[in-house]
Structure formats: C-alpha cells, structure tokens
Design an enzyme around this catalytic site. Structure first.
Site, PDB file in Angstrom:
ATOM      1  N   ARG A 166      13.534   4.094  12.415  1.00 22.29           N
ATOM      2  CA  ARG A 166      12.318   4.911  12.397  1.00 22.29           C
ATOM      3  C   ARG A 166      11.469   4.632  13.652  1.00 22.29           C
ATOM      4  NH1 ARG A 166       9.538   4.734   6.679  1.00 22.29           N
ATOM      5  NH2 ARG A 166       8.486   6.526   7.621  1.00 22.29           N
ATOM      6  N   ASN A 202       8.039  -5.845  -0.917  1.00 24.41           N
ATOM      7  CA  ASN A 202       7.963  -4.660  -0.060  1.00 24.41           C
ATOM      8  C   ASN A 202       6.498  -4.571   0.353  1.00 24.41           C
ATOM      9  OD1 ASN A 202       7.898  -2.283   1.301  1.00 24.41           O
ATOM     10  ND2 ASN A 202       9.015  -1.082  -0.240  1.00 24.41           N
ATOM     11  N   HIS A 221       4.204  -4.735   9.119  1.00 26.34           N
ATOM     12  CA  HIS A 221       4.141  -4.618  10.577  1.00 26.34           C
ATOM     13  C   HIS A 221       2.834  -5.137  11.176  1.00 26.34           C
ATOM     14  CE1 HIS A 221       7.462  -2.096   9.436  1.00 26.34           C
ATOM     15  NE2 HIS A 221       6.666  -1.238   8.826  1.00 26.34           N
ATOM     16  N   GLU A 240      12.412  -9.919   1.919  1.00 28.95           N
ATOM     17  CA  GLU A 240      11.722  -8.718   2.406  1.00 28.95           C
ATOM     18  C   GLU A 240      12.573  -7.490   2.101  1.00 28.95           C
ATOM     19  OE1 GLU A 240      11.068  -8.753   6.649  1.00 28.95           O
ATOM     20  OE2 GLU A 240      10.451  -6.662   6.670  1.00 28.95           O
ATOM     21  N   HIS A 271      12.791  -2.968   2.027  1.00 28.48           N
ATOM     22  CA  HIS A 271      12.253  -1.645   2.356  1.00 28.48           C
ATOM     23  C   HIS A 271      13.165  -0.575   1.798  1.00 28.48           C
ATOM     24  CE1 HIS A 271       9.336  -3.457   4.969  1.00 28.48           C
ATOM     25  NE2 HIS A 271      10.298  -4.209   5.472  1.00 28.48           N
ATOM     26  N   LEU A 272      12.558   0.511   1.381  1.00 25.44           N
ATOM     27  CA  LEU A 272      13.329   1.677   0.935  1.00 25.44           C
ATOM     28  C   LEU A 272      14.056   2.303   2.124  1.00 25.44           C
ATOM     29  CD1 LEU A 272      10.330   3.009  -1.070  1.00 25.44           C
ATOM     30  CD2 LEU A 272      12.536   2.596  -2.149  1.00 25.44           C
ATOM     31  N   SER A 273      13.314   2.525   3.195  1.00 29.62           N
ATOM     32  CA  SER A 273      13.859   3.204   4.372  1.00 29.62           C
ATOM     33  C   SER A 273      14.444   2.183   5.348  1.00 29.62           C
ATOM     34  CB  SER A 273      12.753   4.010   5.058  1.00 29.62           C
ATOM     35  OG  SER A 273      11.730   3.146   5.516  1.00 29.62           O
ATOM     36  N   ASP A 301       1.387 -15.956   6.848  1.00 31.33           N
ATOM     37  CA  ASP A 301       0.862 -17.313   6.648  1.00 31.33           C
ATOM     38  C   ASP A 301       0.958 -17.727   5.177  1.00 31.33           C
ATOM     39  OD1 ASP A 301       0.326 -17.531   9.331  1.00 31.33           O
ATOM     40  OD2 ASP A 301      -1.835 -17.224   9.152  1.00 31.33           O
ATOM     41  N   ALA A 311       3.266  -0.977   4.848  1.00 28.52           N
ATOM     42  CA  ALA A 311       2.752  -0.999   6.229  1.00 28.52           C
ATOM     43  C   ALA A 311       2.271  -2.392   6.658  1.00 28.52           C
ATOM     44  CB  ALA A 311       1.625   0.017   6.372  1.00 28.52           C
ATOM     45  N   TYR A 354      10.792   9.478   1.295  1.00 26.66           N
ATOM     46  CA  TYR A 354      10.895   8.378   0.330  1.00 26.66           C
ATOM     47  C   TYR A 354      11.587   8.745  -0.986  1.00 26.66           C
ATOM     48  CZ  TYR A 354       7.815   5.963   3.558  1.00 26.66           C
ATOM     49  OH  TYR A 354       7.292   5.372   4.673  1.00 26.66           O
ATOM     50  N   PRO A 407       0.789  -1.234   0.000  1.00 28.76           N
ATOM     51  CA  PRO A 407       0.000   0.000   0.000  1.00 28.76           C
ATOM     52  C   PRO A 407       0.822   1.285   0.000  1.00 28.76           C
ATOM     53  CG  PRO A 407      -0.137  -1.122   2.129  1.00 28.76           C
ATOM     54  CD  PRO A 407       0.511  -2.080   1.169  1.00 28.76           C
ATOM     55  N   ASN A 408       0.341   2.206  -0.807  1.00 29.35           N
ATOM     56  CA  ASN A 408       0.853   3.578  -0.920  1.00 29.35           C
ATOM     57  C   ASN A 408       2.163   3.701  -1.687  1.00 29.35           C
ATOM     58  OD1 ASN A 408      -1.308   4.849   0.553  1.00 29.35           O
ATOM     59  ND2 ASN A 408      -0.455   3.905   2.387  1.00 29.35           N
ATOM     60  N   ARG A 430       4.749  12.257  -3.288  1.00 26.02           N
ATOM     61  CA  ARG A 430       4.429  12.770  -1.953  1.00 26.02           C
ATOM     62  C   ARG A 430       5.601  12.445  -1.010  1.00 26.02           C
ATOM     63  NH1 ARG A 430       0.122  13.149  -4.467  1.00 26.02           N
ATOM     64  NH2 ARG A 430      -2.018  12.778  -3.802  1.00 26.02           N
TER      65      ARG A 430
HETATM   66  O1  CA2 Z   1      10.607   1.838   3.673  1.00 29.68           O
HETATM   67  C1  CA2 Z   1       9.758   1.137   3.106  1.00 29.68           C
HETATM   68  O2  CA2 Z   1       9.913   0.661   1.987  1.00 29.68           O
HETATM   69  C2  CA2 Z   1       8.412   0.889   3.793  1.00 29.68           C
HETATM   70  O3  CA2 Z   1       7.977  -0.417   3.454  1.00 29.68           O
HETATM   71  C3  CA2 Z   1       7.462   1.943   3.250  1.00 29.68           C
HETATM   72  C4  CA2 Z   1       6.099   1.894   3.903  1.00 29.68           C
HETATM   73  C5  CA2 Z   1       6.218   1.930   5.419  1.00 29.68           C
HETATM   74  O4  CA2 Z   1       4.927   1.760   6.005  1.00 29.68           O
HETATM   75  C6  CA2 Z   1       7.133   0.837   5.932  1.00 29.68           C
HETATM   76  O5  CA2 Z   1       7.249   0.966   7.339  1.00 29.68           O
HETATM   77  C7  CA2 Z   1       8.507   0.976   5.314  1.00 29.68           C
HETATM   78  C8  CA2 Z   1       5.258   3.092   3.454  1.00 29.68           C
HETATM   79  C9  CA2 Z   1       5.054   3.179   1.975  1.00 29.68           C
HETATM   80  C10 CA2 Z   1       4.334   4.447   1.699  1.00 29.68           C
HETATM   81  O6  CA2 Z   1       4.968   5.092   0.623  1.00 29.68           O
HETATM   82  C11 CA2 Z   1       4.689   6.416   0.440  1.00 29.68           C
HETATM   83  C12 CA2 Z   1       5.306   7.021  -0.619  1.00 29.68           C
HETATM   84  C13 CA2 Z   1       5.099   8.343  -0.856  1.00 29.68           C
HETATM   85  C14 CA2 Z   1       4.261   9.072  -0.040  1.00 29.68           C
HETATM   86  C15 CA2 Z   1       3.630   8.465   1.028  1.00 29.68           C
HETATM   87  C16 CA2 Z   1       3.836   7.138   1.257  1.00 29.68           C
END
Ligand code: CA2
Length: 146
Positions: A106, A73, A79, A97, A99-101, A86, A76, A22, A9-10, A17
């Site tokens: 965090r 990836n 978590h 797995e 993640h970008l960040s 499963d 959210a 990100y 998601p997102n 954004r």
């Molecule tokens: O760091 C990552 O790749 C995450 O999976 C990104 C998720 C976050 O919930 C994880 O804890 C770490 C969030 C993705 C949302 O991406 C956005 C991109 C632009 C603007 C808003 C959200």
C-alpha cells in the site's frame, strides 16, 4: 492460555465502510471466528477495540500477568506510535502484530511499523484470516516460551 486481541482506531467501522479495501466482514464476525478457532486449542480470548491511543497503552500495561500473548492490530497507530512501542517493550508480554491488508503493498507511509521491532512477528495481508493465523501463532509462541 489467554490471548488478548487489541484493535485500534476505525476498526469498529469494518464491514460498514470502504468494503473494497477492508471487505464486508465486521469486527464482530472476526471476533466470532477467532473464538471458534481458539476453542480448538482450549485458549481463552479477550477481544477489544478502541479509537484511543492512550487506552491501547493502558491495556498493554495491564496485560502482564493477565494474558500470555497479545495480538495487536494497532491500525494507523502502527505507523505513528512511539507510546505503543514503549508500552510493548516495557511490559514484555509477547506481542504479535497483525493487519488485514498487506501494508507493504500500500502507500509508502504504511510500510513503516514503529511497533514491529518489539513484536515477535507480523501477519499482514490475509484479511480476516490474519486474525485466525494469529491465534495459531499465539499458541505456538506460548508453547515455545514454556
Ligand atoms: O490492514 C490493517 O489491518 C490496518 O491496520 C488497517 C488500518 C490502517 O491504517 C493500517 O495501515 C492497516 C485502518 C483501519 C481502518 O479500518 C477501516 C475500516 C472500514 C472503513 C474505514 C476504515
């Protein structure tokens, strides 16, 4: 070999954004970089994004016999999702797995990954390069499973 990249998601908002968190690279840009790197290894790429947890579960269920490795990836859902954990566990396709960040640097709620125990490993904190590193990791995982 085929690598299935699944994005949660997102992640469709990347580059549009919150660039301070990100970056300015879009998911399309990342996909292009992944395809370029995978071509060096002769690996095929299927690259998808969804905001729906159930769709991720369905894609993981369908991955057996379709791809060699999943790169996930889960955003959210990393978590929160016992359903994803499963599915990964039930299907048995090696999953990486990513993640970008750096989720560990965090908020506390991002430190816990429900999927980590059923994944081969985790790559986090390298921005778009996490995806490139995952291509290399996926090729290695596939080689060592032969
Ligand atoms: O760091 C990552 O790749 C995450 O999976 C990104 C998720 C976050 O919930 C994880 O804890 C770490 C969030 C993705 C949302 O991406 C956005 C991109 C632009 C603007 C808003 C959200």
């Amino acid at each position: 070999m085929k690598i299935l990249f699944l994005n949660g998601p997102n992640l469709n908002l990347l580059g549009t954004r919150e660039p301070e968190v990100y970056g300015r690279t879009t998911l399309k840009d990342i996909e292009a970089k992944v395809r370029e790197r995978a071509a060096r290894f002769g690996a095929e790429i299927d690259f998808r994004q969804t905001n729906a947890e159930g769709e991720l579960v369905a894609w993981i269920q369908q991955s057996k016999g379709y791809c060699n490795v999943i790169v996930l990836n889960a955003a959210a859902y990393t978590h929160t999702s016992i359903a994803l954990r499963d599915a990964i566990s039930a299907v048995g396709v090696p999953t990486i797995e990513i993640h970008l960040s750096n989720v560990h640097a965090r908020e506390e709620f991002r430190h816990k990954s429900l999927i980590a125990p059923v994944c081969k490993g985790q790559i986090a904190g390298f921005g778009a390069d996490s995806y490139i590193l995952a291509v290399e990791a996926a090729v290695n995982v596939n080689e060592s499973s032969k």
